[in-house]
Design an enzyme around this catalytic site. Structure first.
Site, short mmCIF file in Angstrom:
data_model
loop_
_atom_site.label_atom_id
_atom_site.label_comp_id
_atom_site.label_asym_id
_atom_site.label_seq_id
_atom_site.Cartn_x
_atom_site.Cartn_y
_atom_site.Cartn_z
N LYS A 203 0.91 -1.23 0.04
CA LYS A 203 0.00 0.16 -0.03
C LYS A 203 0.83 1.19 0.14
CE LYS A 203 -3.30 2.39 2.75
NZ LYS A 203 -4.50 2.63 3.86
N GLU A 209 10.27 -4.58 4.64
CA GLU A 209 10.39 -6.06 4.47
C GLU A 209 10.30 -6.18 3.04
OE1 GLU A 209 8.64 -5.11 7.07
OE2 GLU A 209 8.52 -6.30 8.58
N GLY A 260 -4.89 -1.78 4.91
CA GLY A 260 -4.02 -2.75 4.41
C GLY A 260 -4.68 -4.20 4.44
N ARG A 261 -5.31 -4.20 5.62
CA ARG A 261 -6.15 -5.77 6.25
C ARG A 261 -7.34 -5.98 5.37
NH1 ARG A 261 -4.82 -2.54 10.07
NH2 ARG A 261 -6.74 -1.58 11.49
N GLU A 346 -5.02 -6.71 14.52
CA GLU A 346 -4.72 -5.21 14.24
C GLU A 346 -5.91 -4.29 14.14
OE1 GLU A 346 -2.97 -4.23 10.29
OE2 GLU A 346 -0.98 -4.81 11.36
N HIS A 377 -5.55 -33.37 16.81
CA HIS A 377 -4.76 -34.14 17.13
C HIS A 377 -3.39 -33.26 17.73
CE1 HIS A 377 -6.39 -37.55 15.58
NE2 HIS A 377 -6.72 -36.90 14.82
N LYS A 486 9.10 -0.85 14.42
CA LYS A 486 9.76 -0.38 13.26
C LYS A 486 10.80 0.59 13.23
CE LYS A 486 5.54 -0.94 10.14
NZ LYS A 486 4.58 -0.19 9.30
O1 F6P Z 1 2.11 -4.01 9.97
C1 F6P Z 1 1.72 -3.00 9.62
C2 F6P Z 1 0.99 -2.79 8.28
O2 F6P Z 1 0.84 -1.40 7.82
C3 F6P Z 1 -0.19 -3.42 7.85
O3 F6P Z 1 -1.25 -2.74 8.42
C4 F6P Z 1 -0.12 -3.71 6.53
O4 F6P Z 1 -0.97 -4.58 6.23
C5 F6P Z 1 1.38 -4.06 6.27
O5 F6P Z 1 1.97 -3.24 7.30
C6 F6P Z 1 1.82 -3.86 4.88
O6 F6P Z 1 1.78 -2.46 4.58
P1 F6P Z 1 2.00 -2.22 2.99
O7 F6P Z 1 1.00 -2.73 2.04
O8 F6P Z 1 1.96 -0.88 3.09
O9 F6P Z 1 3.30 -2.53 2.54
#
Ligand code: F6P
Length: 517
Positions: A203, A209, A260-261, A346, A377, A486
């Site tokens: 987003k 990452e 995002g979610r 979240e 199990h 972060k």
């Molecule tokens: O973990 C925080 C967060 O902002 C989530 O809400 C989101 O889904 C994820 O990081 C990834 O964010 P982005 O799509 O901006 O890379």
């Protein structure tokens, strides 16, 4: 929009009294014995999802009080504010518009600003689905690697697995989320530069990452002799400028009013659209829209997301249950628990209300689970005989998509038996062989696991999270709690290189030294 926090309503005190008077001692076995209509009373058909709530510790009087709680809290007004495009995400001053992503093109919206957004949604959707079909038809592309994390990974990954029976493209889908290079390295070993499409899903296009993985994927692509970035990289993002600056020209956008979610329905759903094709992706959206309409228009008493969300409040705040476990009895739903974890925790893992005031009651339960029968199990021992009561949510699918005779009846027998055993218990033996029973569960039943029914199931879960978050008075649409880690990771990354431990707590300093030794 008037919202009243649930604990400030008259119904809250009435519920506390009802809990003390009969709620805490409700015995499900007696409840069934006393009411031949209990199953009918506490079950309902919602769009594409049948739900049996009758094995929950609730009676008609309590449910009526919970409905009153919803009314007094202004739930319906809050829901309408979301659908109406108001900036209900108050800490970020944003609307919450994931429902618009699945609103049909020809829907009549009275708010002109919203109608303009809907037009944008559909032109992006059309472009993205045309692209999905193009990739689909491109035999030279055999592998699609989605690079994203959190909402930019869990949703598409869960849905691609869930709908594996509908995968027509024959493409291999890979998901890389972790900054741990082992994950990307393992995928890069399996793919070839000329036949791989990388989707960089973020987003913000800033998540460390995802950016680290995207840079490494691009470096690999160049090192392998890849040149046609436009053909082999696409970005799914609200930050098209950053994607362009990264060197990606094929982009599909979405908007800051998509959390995002909640973004699976946007361009973030591209891996799913590539896997199942544009028509099936539209069915997925239509299933979710059917649930949206139900949530918007069904009377509260027959509104499934409302009933589930109120039950969540009853369990969390009156019974004091701290977790909920989800057990989908379908191996294709094996990533559902991970997906729902982000959705619930979240969204509702907040300790202050929307105005920043500390809350005097519990919010998000811990959500966890595993697909059945595997969980039986592993941890079901604790569910049956442990000291804690964990409300269960079973998901079953009536129709199998294979024809191996003994399996599906056996699977269905197990899910029914588990729900039954939790409730009925076994008291004719003492000590170690005693099962207390009276352990609650909800049973969600799909006729078939299809794009449409998956869409409806996910939208149902989104809205039930909205309901409890709304009553708790919190903002379910921000996630400030992920920021501190972060910031600290950036600081520690520099210290790992320099060895500077000044100002660190003793444990962090000790571990840093060990990692550098
Ligand atoms: O973990 C925080 C967060 O902002 C989530 O809400 C989101 O889904 C994820 O990081 C990834 O964010 P982005 O799509 O901006 O890379």
């Amino acid at each position: 929009m008037a919202r009243t926090r649930c604990d400030r309503t008259p119904a809250w005190a009435q519920l506390q009294a009802a809990y003390q008077a009969q709620g805490k001692d409700l015995d499900l076995r007696q409840a069934f014995a006393q009411d031949a209509q209990r199953f009918e009373r506490f079950s309902q058909q919602a769009p594409l999802v049948f739900a049996d709530l009758s094995k929950n510790r609730i009676d008609a009087a309590t449910e009526a009080l919970l409905m009153e709680l919803a009314r007094q809290s202004g739930l319906a007004e809050h829901r309408d504010a979301m659908f109406g495009g108001e900036a209900i995400n108050n800490t970020e001053q944003r609307a919450v518009g994931h429902v618009l992503l699945r609103t049909p093109k020809d829907a009549k919206l009275s708010n002109p600003a919203l109608a303009a957004e809907l037009a944008k949604v559909h032109s992006t959707l059309d472009a993205m689905l045309a692209y999905a079909d193009q990739v689909h038809g491109d035999a030279a592309i055999t592998d699609v690697v989605n690079i994203g994390i959190g909402g930019s990974d869990l949703g598409p990954q869960m849905a691609v697995l869930a709908l594996d029976a509908f995968a027509k493209s024959g493409k291999r889908l890979h998901f890389v989320s972790n900054v741990d290079g082992h994950e990307l390295a393992a995928v890069l070993q399996k793919v070839h530069v000329g036949s791989t499409l990388f989707l960089v899903a973020s987003k913000t296009f800033t998540t460390i990452e995802t950016m680290t993985n995207a840079h490494s994927a691009k470096a690999w692509f160049t090192a392998q002799g890849g040149t046609d970035t436009a053909r082999h990289f696409a970005a799914l993002t609200t930050n098209v400028a950053a994607a362009n600056a990264f060197g990606i020209t094929t982009t599909f956008g979405f908007w800051d009013w998509v959390g995002g979610r909640y973004s699976l329905w946007s361009a973030i759903g591209l891996p799913l659209a590539i896997a199942i094709g544009s028509q099936a992706f539209r069915e997925f959206l239509a299933g979710a829209h059917a649930m949206d309409e139900h949530f918007q228009s069904a009377p509260l008493e027959q509104n499934l997301p409302v009933r589930l969300g109120l039950l969540d409040v009853w369990y969390r705040n009156f019974h004091g249950f701290t977790s909920r476990s989800i057990a989908p009895y379908h191996s294709s739903l094996r990533r559902l628990a991970a997906y729902l974890q982000q959705l619930e925790m979240e969204s509702n893992g907040k300790r202050v209300d929307a105005s920043g005031e500390a809350l005097p009651f519990g919010t998000s339960p811990v959500l966890w689970g595993e697909s059945g029968t595997n969980g039986q199990h592993a941890y079901f021992q604790m569910l049956h005989q442990g000291t804690d009561v964990i409300p269960m949510e079973f998901v079953a699918v009536k129709k199998p998509r294979h024809d191996m005779t003994p399996h599906h009846p056996l699977l269905l027998a197990n899910v029914l038996a588990q729900a039954q055993a939790l409730m009925v218990g076994k008291s004719d033996a003492g000590g170690h062989k005693h099962f207390p029973g009276n352990r609650p569960s909800t049973f969600l039943l799909l006729d078939d696991l299809t794009p449409a029914s998956l869409g409806a199931l996910i939208a149902l879960q989104e809205h039930r999270v909205f309901v409890s978050g709304s009553l708790w008075g919190i903002n379910s649409f921000d996630q400030w709690g992920v920021e501190l880690g972060k910031v600290l990771a950036k600081d520690i990354e520099a210290r790992l290189a320099s060895g500077d431990a000044s100002g660190l707590d003793g444990s962090t300093a000790g571990l840093l030294a060990r990692l550098r030794a």
